[in-house]
Scaffold this motif. Structure first.
Motif, PDB file in Angstrom:
ATOM      1  N   GLY A 133      -3.448   2.336   0.467  1.00 28.89           N
ATOM      2  CA  GLY A 133      -2.937   3.492  -0.262  1.00 28.89           C
ATOM      3  C   GLY A 133      -1.501   3.828   0.102  1.00 28.89           C
ATOM      4  N   ALA A 134      -0.906   3.031   0.967  1.00 27.94           N
ATOM      5  CA  ALA A 134       0.487   3.263   1.389  1.00 27.94           C
ATOM      6  C   ALA A 134       1.427   2.475   0.476  1.00 27.94           C
ATOM      7  CB  ALA A 134       0.673   2.820   2.837  1.00 27.94           C
ATOM      8  N   ALA A 135       2.604   3.044   0.226  1.00 29.75           N
ATOM      9  CA  ALA A 135       3.556   2.378  -0.670  1.00 29.75           C
ATOM     10  C   ALA A 135       3.895   0.978  -0.158  1.00 29.75           C
ATOM     11  CB  ALA A 135       4.819   3.230  -0.813  1.00 29.75           C
ATOM     12  N   ALA A 136       4.107   0.861   1.141  1.00 31.65           N
ATOM     13  CA  ALA A 136       4.478  -0.447   1.702  1.00 31.65           C
ATOM     14  C   ALA A 136       3.350  -1.457   1.510  1.00 31.65           C
ATOM     15  CB  ALA A 136       4.812  -0.304   3.187  1.00 31.65           C
ATOM     16  N   LEU A 161     -11.754  -8.095  -9.553  1.00 31.42           N
ATOM     17  CA  LEU A 161     -10.810  -9.207  -9.337  1.00 31.42           C
ATOM     18  C   LEU A 161     -11.401 -10.550  -9.743  1.00 31.42           C
ATOM     19  CD1 LEU A 161      -9.347  -8.135  -5.877  1.00 31.42           C
ATOM     20  CD2 LEU A 161      -8.009  -8.531  -7.963  1.00 31.42           C
ATOM     21  N   ASN A 162     -12.679 -10.561 -10.149  1.00 33.07           N
ATOM     22  CA  ASN A 162     -13.354 -11.824 -10.471  1.00 33.07           C
ATOM     23  C   ASN A 162     -13.194 -12.831  -9.343  1.00 33.07           C
ATOM     24  OD1 ASN A 162     -14.390 -11.181 -13.066  1.00 33.07           O
ATOM     25  ND2 ASN A 162     -12.302 -11.347 -13.862  1.00 33.07           N
ATOM     26  N   LEU A 163     -13.344 -12.358  -8.133  1.00 31.49           N
ATOM     27  CA  LEU A 163     -13.134 -13.229  -6.977  1.00 31.49           C
ATOM     28  C   LEU A 163     -14.058 -14.442  -7.042  1.00 31.49           C
ATOM     29  CD1 LEU A 163     -11.530 -13.298  -4.248  1.00 31.49           C
ATOM     30  CD2 LEU A 163     -13.666 -12.534  -3.187  1.00 31.49           C
ATOM     31  N   ALA A 164     -13.493 -15.621  -6.804  1.00 32.51           N
ATOM     32  CA  ALA A 164     -14.271 -16.859  -6.791  1.00 32.51           C
ATOM     33  C   ALA A 164     -14.172 -17.502  -5.413  1.00 32.51           C
ATOM     34  CB  ALA A 164     -13.751 -17.810  -7.866  1.00 32.51           C
ATOM     35  N   GLY A 165     -15.155 -18.342  -5.122  1.00 33.37           N
ATOM     36  CA  GLY A 165     -15.211 -18.971  -3.804  1.00 33.37           C
ATOM     37  C   GLY A 165     -13.982 -19.790  -3.463  1.00 33.37           C
ATOM     38  N   GLY A 166     -13.311 -20.314  -4.485  1.00 34.98           N
ATOM     39  CA  GLY A 166     -12.121 -21.116  -4.224  1.00 34.98           C
ATOM     40  C   GLY A 166     -10.863 -20.300  -4.002  1.00 34.98           C
ATOM     41  N   ASP A 167     -10.957 -19.000  -4.152  1.00 35.18           N
ATOM     42  CA  ASP A 167      -9.767 -18.144  -4.083  1.00 35.18           C
ATOM     43  C   ASP A 167      -9.353 -17.834  -2.649  1.00 35.18           C
ATOM     44  OD1 ASP A 167      -9.537 -17.908  -6.828  1.00 35.18           O
ATOM     45  OD2 ASP A 167     -10.566 -15.961  -6.929  1.00 35.18           O
ATOM     46  N   THR A 168      -8.044 -17.590  -2.518  1.00 32.41           N
ATOM     47  CA  THR A 168      -7.536 -16.946  -1.312  1.00 32.41           C
ATOM     48  C   THR A 168      -7.187 -15.512  -1.678  1.00 32.41           C
ATOM     49  OG1 THR A 168      -6.642 -18.983  -0.375  1.00 32.41           O
ATOM     50  CG2 THR A 168      -5.659 -16.919   0.385  1.00 32.41           C
ATOM     51  N   ILE A 169      -7.725 -14.584  -0.907  1.00 32.38           N
ATOM     52  CA  ILE A 169      -7.457 -13.158  -1.147  1.00 32.38           C
ATOM     53  C   ILE A 169      -6.771 -12.566   0.072  1.00 32.38           C
ATOM     54  CG2 ILE A 169      -9.829 -12.549  -0.390  1.00 32.38           C
ATOM     55  CD1 ILE A 169      -9.651 -10.064  -2.204  1.00 32.38           C
ATOM     56  N   ALA A 170      -5.735 -11.778  -0.165  1.00 34.92           N
ATOM     57  CA  ALA A 170      -5.123 -11.004   0.912  1.00 34.92           C
ATOM     58  C   ALA A 170      -5.630  -9.572   0.800  1.00 34.92           C
ATOM     59  CB  ALA A 170      -3.600 -11.042   0.821  1.00 34.92           C
ATOM     60  N   VAL A 171      -6.208  -9.071   1.874  1.00 38.50           N
ATOM     61  CA  VAL A 171      -6.735  -7.704   1.899  1.00 38.50           C
ATOM     62  C   VAL A 171      -5.832  -6.868   2.797  1.00 38.50           C
ATOM     63  CG1 VAL A 171      -8.709  -6.222   2.437  1.00 38.50           C
ATOM     64  CG2 VAL A 171      -9.099  -8.544   1.550  1.00 38.50           C
ATOM     65  N   ILE A 172      -5.157  -5.913   2.180  1.00 38.40           N
ATOM     66  CA  ILE A 172      -4.181  -5.098   2.918  1.00 38.40           C
ATOM     67  C   ILE A 172      -4.859  -3.814   3.381  1.00 38.40           C
ATOM     68  CG2 ILE A 172      -2.005  -3.833   2.736  1.00 38.40           C
ATOM     69  CD1 ILE A 172      -2.337  -6.593   0.355  1.00 38.40           C
ATOM     70  N   GLY A 173      -4.878  -3.615   4.692  1.00 35.74           N
ATOM     71  CA  GLY A 173      -5.572  -2.475   5.288  1.00 35.74           C
ATOM     72  C   GLY A 173      -6.974  -2.886   5.683  1.00 35.74           C
ATOM     73  N   GLN A 174      -7.318  -2.692   6.957  1.00 34.41           N
ATOM     74  CA  GLN A 174      -8.646  -3.070   7.451  1.00 34.41           C
ATOM     75  C   GLN A 174      -9.389  -1.849   7.978  1.00 34.41           C
ATOM     76  OE1 GLN A 174     -10.053  -6.261   7.195  1.00 34.41           O
ATOM     77  NE2 GLN A 174      -8.305  -6.572   5.840  1.00 34.41           N
ATOM     78  N   GLY A 175      -9.250  -0.753   7.253  1.00 37.83           N
ATOM     79  CA  GLY A 175     -10.113   0.405   7.481  1.00 37.83           C
ATOM     80  C   GLY A 175     -11.491   0.085   6.933  1.00 37.83           C
ATOM     81  N   PRO A 176     -12.360   1.072   6.802  1.00 38.90           N
ATOM     82  CA  PRO A 176     -13.735   0.791   6.355  1.00 38.90           C
ATOM     83  C   PRO A 176     -13.836   0.049   5.017  1.00 38.90           C
ATOM     84  CG  PRO A 176     -13.614   2.988   7.295  1.00 38.90           C
ATOM     85  CD  PRO A 176     -12.200   2.486   7.247  1.00 38.90           C
ATOM     86  N   VAL A 177     -13.000   0.404   4.044  1.00 37.52           N
ATOM     87  CA  VAL A 177     -13.061  -0.291   2.749  1.00 37.52           C
ATOM     88  C   VAL A 177     -12.470  -1.698   2.868  1.00 37.52           C
ATOM     89  CG1 VAL A 177     -12.273  -0.274   0.346  1.00 37.52           C
ATOM     90  CG2 VAL A 177     -13.047   1.843   1.414  1.00 37.52           C
ATOM     91  N   GLY A 178     -11.338  -1.813   3.539  1.00 31.58           N
ATOM     92  CA  GLY A 178     -10.700  -3.119   3.697  1.00 31.58           C
ATOM     93  C   GLY A 178     -11.558  -4.088   4.494  1.00 31.58           C
ATOM     94  N   LEU A 179     -12.151  -3.585   5.558  1.00 30.12           N
ATOM     95  CA  LEU A 179     -13.006  -4.430   6.394  1.00 30.12           C
ATOM     96  C   LEU A 179     -14.249  -4.873   5.607  1.00 30.12           C
ATOM     97  CD1 LEU A 179     -12.813  -5.476   9.272  1.00 30.12           C
ATOM     98  CD2 LEU A 179     -14.090  -3.472  10.040  1.00 30.12           C
ATOM     99  N   SER A 180     -14.785  -3.976   4.800  1.00 30.62           N
ATOM    100  CA  SER A 180     -15.901  -4.346   3.922  1.00 30.62           C
ATOM    101  C   SER A 180     -15.471  -5.417   2.935  1.00 30.62           C
ATOM    102  CB  SER A 180     -16.404  -3.129   3.138  1.00 30.62           C
ATOM    103  OG  SER A 180     -17.035  -2.217   3.983  1.00 30.62           O
ATOM    104  N   ALA A 181     -14.276  -5.269   2.385  1.00 28.55           N
ATOM    105  CA  ALA A 181     -13.770  -6.267   1.433  1.00 28.55           C
ATOM    106  C   ALA A 181     -13.631  -7.615   2.115  1.00 28.55           C
ATOM    107  CB  ALA A 181     -12.436  -5.808   0.841  1.00 28.55           C
ATOM    108  N   THR A 182     -13.129  -7.608   3.344  1.00 30.47           N
ATOM    109  CA  THR A 182     -13.003  -8.856   4.114  1.00 30.47           C
ATOM    110  C   THR A 182     -14.376  -9.496   4.296  1.00 30.47           C
ATOM    111  OG1 THR A 182     -11.008  -8.139   5.265  1.00 30.47           O
ATOM    112  CG2 THR A 182     -12.378  -9.767   6.400  1.00 30.47           C
ATOM    113  N   GLN A 183     -15.346  -8.686   4.694  1.00 26.69           N
ATOM    114  CA  GLN A 183     -16.694  -9.184   4.963  1.00 26.69           C
ATOM    115  C   GLN A 183     -17.362  -9.723   3.695  1.00 26.69           C
ATOM    116  OE1 GLN A 183     -19.626  -6.154   6.098  1.00 26.69           O
ATOM    117  NE2 GLN A 183     -20.402  -7.534   7.679  1.00 26.69           N
TER     118      GLN A 183
END
Ligand SMILES: [Zn+2]
Ligand SMILES: [Zn+2]
Length: 347
Positions: free
Chosen positions: A248-251, A167-189
């Motif tokens: 991984g859910a359609a919604a 995603l080329n995430l940059a410090g100025g970005d706002t990211i929405a992370v959908i799902g806070q299972g192990p992968v999502g929570l890691s992405a948040t962190q």
């Protein structure tokens, strides 16, 4: 030795296997930590769902566990000292391919044109005291990192890290992370550590509270609020710069696509299933880029470990449950509920 094998239909057993001996190009790793990953649940639950992961037919009995971390216990006769030596602390890049195609040569052996072995799925994995792998799959574990941290980096956390790189995430970005299972929570962190502002979404209140602890700036429960509207409200009507679906859910995938701003990028990392989109409004009219991301290369696994060590990221906090192998049945029963955090076997 005894290793955990999935029998399907939420059953598993600790089966007896001979202790592995290394072939000339192999090493045997004494496993110290073996993480539980969300994709293991697909094999634990079994049924037709496993086919949609595209990893080939699972034929048992295969020792499960694809987040291996431990110490080199034995080295094959043809393995160079610089590649592996007894006693080295290591993670395993949990795939092996032909070694010569373009994908293998660039560290992406999971994409091998000859097809790859996926340890814990089509080759014996890490839910056992010993694991035999080709020496070239080893990734050094930095001294500062615990074995459990190395296990997480070996799939869940590494997958999140690579998705953020895609995603080329940059410090100025706002990211929405959908799902806070192990992968999502890691992405948040990790995204918070990279300086981004994180909007965390999950339908579980417990998981949302954890996301807050892991650095989320805002929390949204899509069952309580219109998630797309809530993300837009948090971004002055524009939508998030980038979004990441780990559910991984359609919604969840629809929220990712619809809550991304014009010219933004949505990344899908959650496995399996499908989604139906309204192409013109959801993609074309806003010049959306949609990318898929599947785990990480061996090089990126090493990069992720270095990032975690340098930034002193508390990856181990992901683990809410620590188990012995003998407790595997209970460990997977708890993980299957998908309300708690991540589990790890300490061996
Ligand atoms: Zn995994
Ligand atoms: Zn190959």
């Amino acid at each position: 030795m005894r290793g955990v094998t999935f029998l399907g239909d939420r059953k598993l057993q600790l089966a007896e296997f001979p202790d592995p001996a290394p072939g000339p190009h192999d090493v045997v790793v004494a496993i110290k930590a073996s993480g539980m990953c969300g994709s293991d649940l697909k094999f634990y639950r079994a049924g037709g769902e496993t086919a949609s992961l595209g990893l080939g037919k699972v034929s048992g009995p295969i020792i499960a566990g694809h987040e291996p971390c431990g110490v080199v216990a034995a080295v094959g006769s043809a393995v160079d000292d610089g590649i592996a030596r007894v006693g080295a602390r290591v993670m395993v890049h949990h795939y092996s391919g032909c070694g010569t195609c373009r994908h293998c040569q660039t560290g992406w052996s999971q994409m091998c044109v000859e097809g790859s072995t996926v340890y814990g799925v089509t080759g014996h994995g890490a839910h056992a005291p010993l694991m035999k792998v080709p020496a070239h799959t080893l990734v050094a574990l930095p001294d500062e990192l615990s074995f459990a941290t190395g296990a997480a980096i070996s799939c869940g956390t590494g997958t999140a890290y690579q998705a953020l790189r895609r995603l080329n995430l940059a410090g100025g970005d706002t990211i929405a992370v959908i799902g806070q299972g192990p992968v999502g929570l890691s992405a948040t962190q990790l995204a918070a550590a990279m300086g981004a502002r994180v909007i965390a979404l999950d339908v579980g209140g417990e998981r949302l509270q954890r996301a807050k602890e892991f650095g989320a700036d805002a929390l949204i429960d899509p069952n309580a609020d219109d998630a797309v509207a809530a993300i837009k409200a948090l971004t002055r009507g524009a939508g998030a710069d980038v979004t990441l679906d780990t559910s991984g859910a359609a919604a969840g995938r629809l929220v990712a696509l619809r809550a991304t701003r014009a010219w933004g990028t949505a990344c899908l990392v959650g496995e399996g299933g499908n989604v139906t989109i309204d192409v013109s409004p959801d993609m074309l009219r806003k010049q959306l880029t949609v990318i898929g991301s599947w785990t990480f290369s061996k090089v990126v696994q090493a990069d992720c470990a270095r990032f975690v060590a340098d930034r002193k990221i508390d990856v181990e906090h992901l683990f809410t449950h620590r188990w012995r192998l003998a407790e595997a049945a209970e460990a997977y029963r708890v993980f299957d509920r998908q309300t708690a955090g991540k589990g790890v076997f300490l061996i």
